[in-house]
Design a protein around this motif. Structure first.
Motif, PDB file in Angstrom:
ATOM      1  N   ILE A  68      17.462 -20.217  84.982  1.00  0.00           N
ATOM      2  CA  ILE A  68      18.670 -19.628  84.419  1.00  0.00           C
ATOM      3  C   ILE A  68      18.372 -18.187  84.029  1.00  0.00           C
ATOM      4  CG2 ILE A  68      20.405 -19.766  82.601  1.00  0.00           C
ATOM      5  CD1 ILE A  68      19.582 -22.744  82.293  1.00  0.00           C
ATOM      6  N   ALA A  69      19.131 -17.276  84.574  1.00  0.00           N
ATOM      7  CA  ALA A  69      19.039 -15.865  84.193  1.00  0.00           C
ATOM      8  C   ALA A  69      20.368 -15.496  83.534  1.00  0.00           C
ATOM      9  CB  ALA A  69      18.797 -14.994  85.414  1.00  0.00           C
ATOM     10  N   CYS A  70      20.287 -14.610  82.542  1.00  0.00           N
ATOM     11  CA  CYS A  70      21.490 -14.236  81.804  1.00  0.00           C
ATOM     12  C   CYS A  70      21.608 -12.729  81.688  1.00  0.00           C
ATOM     13  CB  CYS A  70      21.440 -14.789  80.385  1.00  0.00           C
ATOM     14  SG  CYS A  70      21.344 -16.552  80.293  1.00  0.00           S
ATOM     15  N   ASP A  71      22.825 -12.274  81.669  1.00  0.00           N
ATOM     16  CA  ASP A  71      23.114 -10.883  81.394  1.00  0.00           C
ATOM     17  C   ASP A  71      23.013 -10.675  79.887  1.00  0.00           C
ATOM     18  OD1 ASP A  71      24.104  -8.265  81.611  1.00  0.00           O
ATOM     19  OD2 ASP A  71      26.154  -8.974  81.292  1.00  0.00           O
ATOM     20  N   VAL A  72      22.205  -9.736  79.454  1.00  0.00           N
ATOM     21  CA  VAL A  72      22.105  -9.444  78.023  1.00  0.00           C
ATOM     22  C   VAL A  72      22.628  -8.049  77.700  1.00  0.00           C
ATOM     23  CG1 VAL A  72      20.226 -11.041  77.524  1.00  0.00           C
ATOM     24  CG2 VAL A  72      19.704  -8.686  78.188  1.00  0.00           C
ATOM     25  N   CYS A  73      23.334  -7.461  78.631  1.00  0.00           N
ATOM     26  CA  CYS A  73      23.908  -6.133  78.433  1.00  0.00           C
ATOM     27  C   CYS A  73      24.862  -6.155  77.234  1.00  0.00           C
ATOM     28  CB  CYS A  73      24.644  -5.727  79.702  1.00  0.00           C
ATOM     29  SG  CYS A  73      25.157  -4.013  79.682  1.00  0.00           S
ATOM     30  N   LEU A  74      24.947  -5.062  76.552  1.00  0.00           N
ATOM     31  CA  LEU A  74      25.784  -4.985  75.351  1.00  0.00           C
ATOM     32  C   LEU A  74      27.263  -4.738  75.643  1.00  0.00           C
ATOM     33  CD1 LEU A  74      23.509  -2.729  73.106  1.00  0.00           C
ATOM     34  CD2 LEU A  74      23.568  -5.222  73.226  1.00  0.00           C
ATOM     35  N   CYS A  75      27.592  -4.256  76.835  1.00  0.00           N
ATOM     36  CA  CYS A  75      28.954  -3.776  77.096  1.00  0.00           C
ATOM     37  C   CYS A  75      30.039  -4.825  76.857  1.00  0.00           C
ATOM     38  CB  CYS A  75      29.061  -3.204  78.502  1.00  0.00           C
ATOM     39  SG  CYS A  75      28.719  -4.374  79.827  1.00  0.00           S
ATOM     40  N   GLY A  76      29.777  -6.064  77.158  1.00  0.00           N
ATOM     41  CA  GLY A  76      30.783  -7.102  76.956  1.00  0.00           C
ATOM     42  C   GLY A  76      31.019  -7.457  75.504  1.00  0.00           C
ATOM     43  N   TYR A  77      30.137  -7.004  74.635  1.00  0.00           N
ATOM     44  CA  TYR A  77      30.220  -7.354  73.218  1.00  0.00           C
ATOM     45  C   TYR A  77      30.553  -6.163  72.326  1.00  0.00           C
ATOM     46  CZ  TYR A  77      27.603 -11.320  75.068  1.00  0.00           C
ATOM     47  OH  TYR A  77      27.206 -12.398  75.804  1.00  0.00           O
ATOM     48  N   THR A  78      30.612  -4.969  72.903  1.00  0.00           N
ATOM     49  CA  THR A  78      30.876  -3.787  72.087  1.00  0.00           C
ATOM     50  C   THR A  78      32.342  -3.378  72.157  1.00  0.00           C
ATOM     51  OG1 THR A  78      30.271  -2.299  73.907  1.00  0.00           O
ATOM     52  CG2 THR A  78      28.536  -2.850  72.299  1.00  0.00           C
ATOM     53  N   SER A  79      32.815  -2.810  71.069  1.00  0.00           N
ATOM     54  CA  SER A  79      34.208  -2.365  71.003  1.00  0.00           C
ATOM     55  C   SER A  79      34.448  -1.174  71.921  1.00  0.00           C
ATOM     56  CB  SER A  79      34.572  -2.001  69.562  1.00  0.00           C
ATOM     57  OG  SER A  79      33.640  -1.064  69.042  1.00  0.00           O
ATOM     58  N   HIS A  80      33.423  -0.403  72.210  1.00  0.00           N
ATOM     59  CA  HIS A  80      33.569   0.768  73.068  1.00  0.00           C
ATOM     60  C   HIS A  80      33.283   0.462  74.535  1.00  0.00           C
ATOM     61  CE1 HIS A  80      29.228   0.849  72.712  1.00  0.00           C
ATOM     62  NE2 HIS A  80      29.347   1.019  71.398  1.00  0.00           N
ATOM     63  N   GLY A  81      32.748  -0.727  74.830  1.00  0.00           N
ATOM     64  CA  GLY A  81      32.535  -1.144  76.210  1.00  0.00           C
ATOM     65  C   GLY A  81      31.337  -0.541  76.902  1.00  0.00           C
ATOM     66  N   HIS A  82      30.484   0.134  76.164  1.00  0.00           N
ATOM     67  CA  HIS A  82      29.281   0.717  76.753  1.00  0.00           C
ATOM     68  C   HIS A  82      28.068  -0.145  76.426  1.00  0.00           C
ATOM     69  CE1 HIS A  82      31.239   4.370  78.095  1.00  0.00           C
ATOM     70  NE2 HIS A  82      31.877   4.400  76.926  1.00  0.00           N
ATOM     71  N   CYS A  83      27.015   0.052  77.174  1.00  0.00           N
ATOM     72  CA  CYS A  83      25.812  -0.770  77.061  1.00  0.00           C
ATOM     73  C   CYS A  83      24.783  -0.168  76.120  1.00  0.00           C
ATOM     74  CB  CYS A  83      25.207  -0.963  78.451  1.00  0.00           C
ATOM     75  SG  CYS A  83      26.372  -1.663  79.615  1.00  0.00           S
ATOM     76  N   ALA A  84      25.231   0.432  75.055  1.00  0.00           N
ATOM     77  CA  ALA A  84      24.310   1.091  74.129  1.00  0.00           C
ATOM     78  C   ALA A  84      24.910   1.134  72.739  1.00  0.00           C
ATOM     79  CB  ALA A  84      24.014   2.512  74.612  1.00  0.00           C
ATOM     80  N   ILE A  85      24.030   1.420  71.791  1.00  0.00           N
ATOM     81  CA  ILE A  85      24.444   1.725  70.424  1.00  0.00           C
ATOM     82  C   ILE A  85      24.324   3.236  70.290  1.00  0.00           C
ATOM     83  CG2 ILE A  85      23.885   1.423  67.981  1.00  0.00           C
ATOM     84  CD1 ILE A  85      22.824  -1.384  68.746  1.00  0.00           C
ATOM     85  N   PHE A  86      25.320   3.855  69.694  1.00  0.00           N
ATOM     86  CA  PHE A  86      25.383   5.309  69.663  1.00  0.00           C
ATOM     87  C   PHE A  86      25.102   5.878  68.276  1.00  0.00           C
ATOM     88  CE2 PHE A  86      28.091   4.062  73.219  1.00  0.00           C
ATOM     89  CZ  PHE A  86      27.539   4.842  74.229  1.00  0.00           C
ATOM     90  N   ASN A  87      24.562   7.090  68.278  1.00  0.00           N
ATOM     91  CA  ASN A  87      24.428   7.889  67.063  1.00  0.00           C
ATOM     92  C   ASN A  87      25.805   8.450  66.718  1.00  0.00           C
ATOM     93  OD1 ASN A  87      21.502   7.790  66.705  1.00  0.00           O
ATOM     94  ND2 ASN A  87      21.414   8.996  68.590  1.00  0.00           N
ATOM     95  N   GLU A  88      25.933   9.000  65.524  1.00  0.00           N
ATOM     96  CA  GLU A  88      27.215   9.565  65.112  1.00  0.00           C
ATOM     97  C   GLU A  88      27.675  10.691  66.022  1.00  0.00           C
ATOM     98  OE1 GLU A  88      27.657  10.470  60.969  1.00  0.00           O
ATOM     99  OE2 GLU A  88      26.650   8.631  60.370  1.00  0.00           O
ATOM    100  N   ASP A  89      26.737  11.407  66.642  1.00  0.00           N
ATOM    101  CA  ASP A  89      27.110  12.523  67.517  1.00  0.00           C
ATOM    102  C   ASP A  89      27.470  12.077  68.932  1.00  0.00           C
ATOM    103  OD1 ASP A  89      24.665  11.922  68.693  1.00  0.00           O
ATOM    104  OD2 ASP A  89      23.766  13.886  68.294  1.00  0.00           O
ATOM    105  N   GLY A  90      27.441  10.752  69.186  1.00  0.00           N
ATOM    106  CA  GLY A  90      27.799  10.223  70.494  1.00  0.00           C
ATOM    107  C   GLY A  90      26.639  10.041  71.445  1.00  0.00           C
ATOM    108  N   SER A  91      25.458  10.466  71.054  1.00  0.00           N
ATOM    109  CA  SER A  91      24.277  10.252  71.899  1.00  0.00           C
ATOM    110  C   SER A  91      23.773   8.828  71.714  1.00  0.00           C
ATOM    111  CB  SER A  91      23.181  11.263  71.563  1.00  0.00           C
ATOM    112  OG  SER A  91      22.742  11.088  70.222  1.00  0.00           O
ATOM    113  N   ILE A  92      23.024   8.353  72.685  1.00  0.00           N
ATOM    114  CA  ILE A  92      22.508   6.978  72.626  1.00  0.00           C
ATOM    115  C   ILE A  92      21.366   6.896  71.618  1.00  0.00           C
ATOM    116  CG2 ILE A  92      21.320   5.162  73.928  1.00  0.00           C
ATOM    117  CD1 ILE A  92      22.785   6.207  76.426  1.00  0.00           C
TER     118      ILE A  92
END
Length: 108
Positions: A68-92
């Motif tokens: 069993i392999a799973c997708d652990v990308c963040l995009c499906g769980y984030t309100s912004h739909g991106h695969c990262a957590i961002f700094n206040e300035d918008g950078s990753i």
């Protein structure tokens, strides 16, 4: 996409049974998140409400030899739909993003 289908937790075993019997050795799971709250840090990605946490134990029990392999990308769980957590300035924020991905991976 052709030949790509969605199965609910209650339908996966029924779908897998004949194809595992015919030699299927692995599956790649991508959950469809509809009823979880999405936020900037994907905080619900590793909770029991995630469909993966419901279906993986069932698959392991009924098909113990199946990989069993799973997708652990963040995009499906984030309100912004991106695969990262961002700094206040918008950078990753790489450190937080990598830690979050590791935490989700370990939860499975």
């Amino acid at each position: 996409m052709p030949d790509v289908y969605r199965y609910g937790v209650n339908k996966v075993a029924e779908f897998l049974k004949p194809i595992v019997a015919n030699g299927l050795q692995s599956v790649l799971l991508f959950p469809v998140i509809q009823n979880l709250t999405k936020d900037e840090t994907a905080s619900f990605a590793d909770t029991p409400d995630n469909p993966l946490f419901q279906v993986i134990p069932m698959i392991r029990k009924q098909f113990p030899s199946l990989t069993i392999a799973c997708d652990v990308c963040l995009c499906g769980y984030t309100s912004h739909g991106h695969c990262a957590i961002f700094n206040e300035d918008g950078s990753i924020h790489y450190e937080k993003t990598l830690k979050r991905l590791a935490d989700i991976s370990k939860a499975f």
